[in-house]
Design a protein around this motif. Structure first.
Motif, short mmCIF file in Angstrom:
data_model
loop_
_atom_site.label_atom_id
_atom_site.label_comp_id
_atom_site.label_asym_id
_atom_site.label_seq_id
_atom_site.Cartn_x
_atom_site.Cartn_y
_atom_site.Cartn_z
N ASN A 233 0.76 -1.24 0.00
CA ASN A 233 0.00 0.00 0.00
C ASN A 233 0.79 1.29 0.00
OD1 ASN A 233 -2.72 -1.17 0.20
ND2 ASN A 233 -2.06 -1.84 2.24
N ALA A 234 2.12 1.27 0.13
CA ALA A 234 2.87 2.53 0.20
C ALA A 234 2.54 3.41 -1.01
CB ALA A 234 4.36 2.24 0.27
N GLN A 235 2.09 4.64 -0.77
CA GLN A 235 1.57 5.46 -1.86
C GLN A 235 2.64 5.78 -2.91
OE1 GLN A 235 0.03 9.02 -0.01
NE2 GLN A 235 1.95 9.50 1.02
N TYR A 236 3.87 6.03 -2.50
CA TYR A 236 4.91 6.31 -3.48
C TYR A 236 5.31 5.06 -4.25
CZ TYR A 236 5.28 10.83 -1.18
OH TYR A 236 4.98 12.06 -0.67
N LEU A 237 5.25 3.92 -3.60
CA LEU A 237 5.52 2.67 -4.29
C LEU A 237 4.44 2.38 -5.32
CD1 LEU A 237 7.19 0.08 -4.63
CD2 LEU A 237 5.83 -0.93 -2.78
N MET A 238 3.17 2.56 -4.93
CA MET A 238 2.07 2.32 -5.86
C MET A 238 2.16 3.27 -7.05
SD MET A 238 0.52 -0.20 -4.45
CE MET A 238 2.13 -0.69 -3.79
N GLU A 239 2.50 4.53 -6.78
CA GLU A 239 2.63 5.53 -7.84
C GLU A 239 3.78 5.18 -8.78
OE1 GLU A 239 2.84 10.30 -7.62
OE2 GLU A 239 4.58 9.27 -6.75
N LEU A 240 4.94 4.88 -8.22
CA LEU A 240 6.11 4.61 -9.04
C LEU A 240 5.97 3.29 -9.79
CD1 LEU A 240 8.77 5.82 -9.83
CD2 LEU A 240 9.83 4.77 -7.83
N SER A 241 5.34 2.31 -9.18
CA SER A 241 5.08 1.05 -9.86
C SER A 241 4.15 1.26 -11.06
CB SER A 241 4.47 0.04 -8.88
OG SER A 241 4.20 -1.18 -9.53
N HIS A 242 3.15 2.12 -10.88
CA HIS A 242 2.25 2.44 -12.00
C HIS A 242 3.00 3.14 -13.12
CE1 HIS A 242 -1.23 3.74 -14.26
NE2 HIS A 242 -0.88 5.00 -14.10
N PHE A 243 3.86 4.08 -12.76
CA PHE A 243 4.66 4.77 -13.77
C PHE A 243 5.51 3.78 -14.56
CE2 PHE A 243 8.79 6.97 -14.69
CZ PHE A 243 8.34 7.77 -15.73
N CYS A 244 6.19 2.90 -13.86
CA CYS A 244 7.03 1.90 -14.54
C CYS A 244 6.18 0.98 -15.42
CB CYS A 244 7.82 1.10 -13.51
SG CYS A 244 9.10 2.06 -12.66
#
Length: 380
Positions: free
Chosen positions: A313-324
């Protein structure tokens, strides 16, 4: 500039990125973007890898390398952009550098995750969007709150009808900070509302729909600042709902970040107190009110194991994973350059509304010369 509904990604193949690869990430600007936001979650990122850090201060880049194991560091952005081992770049520089940074990254053929606020004006946003489209690279704007499990839950509750017809959102983001630093300088062309208002605008658009009219008041209360430290705004959204926004850097109470979503069948309160939500691993406190009588705690509490929680659930992880994922699979980001542009257009409209003491319609008229309007406003 007309919004395009299709998305073409031409450079992914030229970069040699395959869907099974990891995106090799660089960062320009190794301040809080690296230290507090993306750096701590790189170890959990499965579809990307931190390979390069660039900062004009070598000690900042060196710190990022030592702490988060970047392969290379640079004190010159363009040298990092010439590195063929970098596929995409996170822009964590001050807002007045975003235009130049994003254009340079796009022209190097690398994809872009640009921190908010996207830019200072709509014209700057348009240049950034055009540069990325022309070079066939992804432009994503880092509205990480859309990836936060609490705000995602609020979105789901709205769509399921748990609150009935949502007619109003109230935002209060208040804290105390003393003048100083680039965020208080006129070179930004915007203060507290440009900085934090971009998050609230994006959330309210996501929850309520597009913004049609804007009314706002901004002020510099602490005169040592060159940009606003208090902002109050009201927006009418498509369909009739309104959102009310209050933000200040001069509250003498402990910091509060509050979102109150009001519907015909219930009110949902989302609140974070006493510390900064962007650096905390704790969830927002979420409370559902009904009939003026019942109160239900609907907070999505963390898992017992912090590593499991961050991976999930980490918001920056979810964001960066989506970007990748967008880079690897040629997808359009959930928070595109157009979302960043819209937030800046609304912020600019708040400044104009305050300057001219009247309601402003979105989209803004093309003849608006915002920098001169803003400088005149702040200097009065």
């Amino acid at each position: 500039m007309k919004r395009k509904t299709s998305f073409y990604l031409g450079k992914a193949h030229k970069l040699g990125i395959l869907s099974t690869d990891k995106v090799k990430l660089g960062i320009v600007g190794c301040g809080s973007t690296t230290r507090c936001m993306y750096g701590p979650i790189f170890k959990y990122l499965e579809n990307g890898k931190f390979v390069a850090a660039s900062d004009i201060e070598e000690e900042h880049a060196r710190w990022a390398q030592n702490m988060y194991q970047a392969n290379k560091i640079y004190t010159d952005r363009d040298q990092m952009l010439a590195d063929a081992n970098v596929d995409a770049v996170i822009v964590g520089t001050p807002v007045y550098s975003h235009l130049d940074d994003v254009i340079a990254i796009a022209e190097s053929g690398k994809h872009v995750l640009c921190e908010k606020p996207m830019a200072r004006t709509v014209a700057e946003c348009d240049e950034m969007i055009q540069a990325c489209e022309h070079n066939g690279v992804i432009l994503m704007v880092a509205f990480m709150k859309r990836f936060n499990k609490c705000f995602l839950q609020a979105k789901q509750m709205i769509e399921k009808g748990d609150l009935g017809r949502v007619f109003q959102v109230r935002v209060d983001w208040s804290f105390l900070s003393h003048p100083g630093g680039w965020r208080d300088s006129l070179s930004t062309w915007g203060g507290i509302y440009q900085d934090h208002g971009s998050h609230a605008i994006d959330l309210c658009r996501w929850w309520l729909g597009e913004i049609e009219t804007v009314s706002g008041e901004i002020d510099i209360i602490m005169k040592k600042r060159e940009v606003e430290d208090r902002a109050v705004a009201m927006f009418r959204h498509h369909g009739g709902a309104v959102s009310l926004h209050h933000m200040t850097r001069i509250s003498h109470k402990p910091i509060v970040e509050l979102y109150e979503i009001m519907g015909t069948e219930g009110t949902l309160q989302i609140e974070f107190k006493s510390t900064w939500s962007f650096t905390s691993t704790e969830p927002f406190q979420m409370t559902l009110f009904r009939d003026g009588k019942t109160t239900t705690d609907v907070t999505p509490y963390n898992q017992g194991n912090l590593d499991d929680e961050l991976r999930s659930n980490a918001q920056y992880l979810m964001e960066l994973s989506h970007f990748c994922d967008c880079v690897l699979n040629q997808l359009k980001p959930h928070t595109s350059g157009w979302d960043g542009r819209t937030a800046i257009e609304v912020i600019n409209a708040v400044y104009l509304s305050s300057r001219n003491q009247k309601k402003v319609r979105i989209p803004l008229a093309k003849e608006v010369d915002l920098p001169s309007e803003f400088i005149r406003l702040q200097q009065e």
